[in-house]
Design a protein around this motif. Structure first.
Motif: not given
Length: 296
Positions: A206, A208-209, A214-215, A219, A234, A236, A281, A284-285
């Protein structure tokens, strides 16, 4: 002008992959992935599903599932293993199918959509289920608009031109009817209630954007599904149409790797596989954490 809609089939080894495209769309959405998996030795089939694929008379979600089941059963008669892969609403359909056919080797969920809740979805989307029971039912069609599920600017411009000419493009239809959206909501509700009973190996990929889904969608599935072997990737640098966008090669490689690992694990009796969080991911985190500290 309308683009012809036809099944994509590539003969390979004894592990077949049934691939389900998105709502009211066509096998073109999965053409690149099907070719990649075929080059890796898999048998791939992206079928036209009556009542679900563009160009066919719209039917209920129960009939979508019946059509997908027939395709699965036809492959299961010929091949030792059959895995199921779905894109967008096709991923929800894949979950419903694997619940019905638990002997499937594995299931791969790409841009899984149980709710249209991405950042580009119009605010009035929640009203459409009500509109289904009004005279708008036969008149309203949701029209796709930029970014068309694509982060890649050049491809987005190409798709915009295609949407003006045809009813659909390689990344989906130009419009979706209200009845089709209603049936997709019914399918999603059904799938939510079935997740804990699904124990097949599962891959989730999936963005992230993702502007459409949506995520929260993946989840929810990751936290609810009964799979012992669950891998989550994930992305990006993509939007919703991850099989066509900037990271389509990553999607293809990760899908092929997962399918082979699932096959090997089942042969060796190793339930294998801890959940995987991608480097994208993690990066990004870290970026989000740094931004939060900067604002503090």
């Amino acid at each position: 002008m309308k683009t012809s809609v036809r099944t994509i089939f590539n003969e390979g080894d004894g592990h077949a992959v049934l691939m389900l495209h998105g709502l009211s769309s066509s096998p073109l959405e999965l053409r690149y992935l099907a070719r990649f998996l075929s080059d890796e030795g898999f048998t791939t089939c992206v079928p036209v599903l009556e009542g679900y694929t563009a160009g066919s008379r719209e039917q209920s979600m129960e009939q979508w599932l019946e059509a997908a089941t027939r395709e699965y059963d036809a492959l299961a008669e010929r091949y030792e293993r059959v895995s199921i892969c779905g894109l967008s609403i096709g991923a929800a359909l894949a979950l419903a199918l694997v619940h019905r056919r638990p002997r499937a080797q594995s299931v791969a969920l790409l841009s899984l959509t149980l709710a249209y809740d991405g950042w580009a979805i119009p605010w009035y989307r929640f009203l459409l289920n009500w509109a289904y029971y009004s005279p708008l039912r036969s008149r309203y069609r949701y029209r796709e608009s930029a970014p068309y599920g694509l982060r890649n600017d050049a491809l987005r411009a190409k798709i915009a031109r295609a949407m003006e000419r045809d009813d659909f493009s390689e990344v989906g239809p130009s419009t979706i009817s209200l009845p089709a959206l209603h049936e997709a909501s019914r399918l999603a509700a059904c799938v939510r209630s079935q997740l804990r009973g699904i124990r097949n190996d599962c891959l989730i990929v999936h963005a992230i954007d993702d502007e459409t889904s949506s995520p929260r969608n993946p989840r929810f599935v990751a936290s609810s599904i009964g799979s012992a072997f669950l891998r989550t990737i994930w992305l990006d640098d993509s939007y919703h149409m991850i099989t066509s966008d900037n990271e389509r090669e990553i999607v293809a490689r990760e899908t092929a790797l997962f399918l082979r690992e699932s096959e090997i694990a089942s042969r060796t009796g190793d339930a294998g596989g801890k959940p995987v969080v991608s480097k994208a991911l993690a990066r990004r985190l870290r970026q989000l954490a740094a931004m939060g500290k900067g604002r503090a």
